[in-house]
Design a protein around this motif. Structure first.
Motif, mmCIF file in Angstrom:
data_model
loop_
_atom_site.group_PDB
_atom_site.id
_atom_site.type_symbol
_atom_site.label_atom_id
_atom_site.label_comp_id
_atom_site.label_asym_id
_atom_site.label_seq_id
_atom_site.Cartn_x
_atom_site.Cartn_y
_atom_site.Cartn_z
ATOM 1 N N GLY A 33 0.803 -1.219 0.000
ATOM 2 C CA GLY A 33 0.000 0.000 0.000
ATOM 3 C C GLY A 33 0.836 1.268 0.000
ATOM 4 N N CYS A 36 0.886 3.662 -2.997
ATOM 5 C CA CYS A 36 -0.372 4.387 -3.189
ATOM 6 C C CYS A 36 -0.393 5.695 -2.407
ATOM 7 C CB CYS A 36 -1.555 3.523 -2.763
ATOM 8 S SG CYS A 36 -1.763 2.034 -3.763
ATOM 9 N N SER A 37 0.332 5.724 -1.294
ATOM 10 C CA SER A 37 0.307 6.913 -0.440
ATOM 11 C C SER A 37 0.925 8.131 -1.116
ATOM 12 C CB SER A 37 1.016 6.628 0.884
ATOM 13 O OG SER A 37 2.410 6.445 0.690
ATOM 14 N N TRP A 42 -3.794 8.456 -7.648
ATOM 15 C CA TRP A 42 -4.690 8.105 -6.545
ATOM 16 C C TRP A 42 -6.136 8.519 -6.823
ATOM 17 C CZ3 TRP A 42 -5.037 4.971 -2.627
ATOM 18 C CH2 TRP A 42 -6.013 5.180 -1.664
ATOM 19 N N GLY A 47 -6.504 3.324 -4.671
ATOM 20 C CA GLY A 47 -5.798 2.163 -4.134
ATOM 21 C C GLY A 47 -6.248 0.819 -4.677
ATOM 22 N N TRP A 49 -5.405 -1.202 -6.967
ATOM 23 C CA TRP A 49 -4.339 -1.451 -7.933
ATOM 24 C C TRP A 49 -4.289 -2.884 -8.451
ATOM 25 C CZ3 TRP A 49 -0.574 -4.912 -6.274
ATOM 26 C CH2 TRP A 49 -0.534 -5.156 -4.903
#
Length: 68
Positions: A33, A36-37, A42, A47, A49
């Motif tokens: 994850g 994604c941050s 985004w 998220g 993915w």
């Protein structure tokens, strides 16, 4: 899948592989994850993915190994 969707999926795949490689080189537990941050995509996927990567992974004809 459109060309733009494929491009986004490839960016996503590479971001996740790069982060996994970085984490592995530091002997850290994989945090899938984390990319994604800081992802510029985004707003489009929030998220989600795995479907993106799965949609292009079936077309990749090479075996990828993160272990030497």
């Amino acid at each position: 899948m459109t060309e733009k969707e494929t491009e986004k999926a490839i960016i996503c795949l590479l971001n996740h592989f790069d982060e996994f490689r970085r984490q592995a080189s530091e002997n850290k537990t994989a945090d899938f994850g984390k990319p994604c941050s800081k992802c510029e995509l985004w707003k489009d996927c929030k998220g989600d993915w795995i479907p993106k990567i799965g949609s292009i992974a079936k077309n990749i004809n090479k075996k990828i190994s993160m272990v030497e």
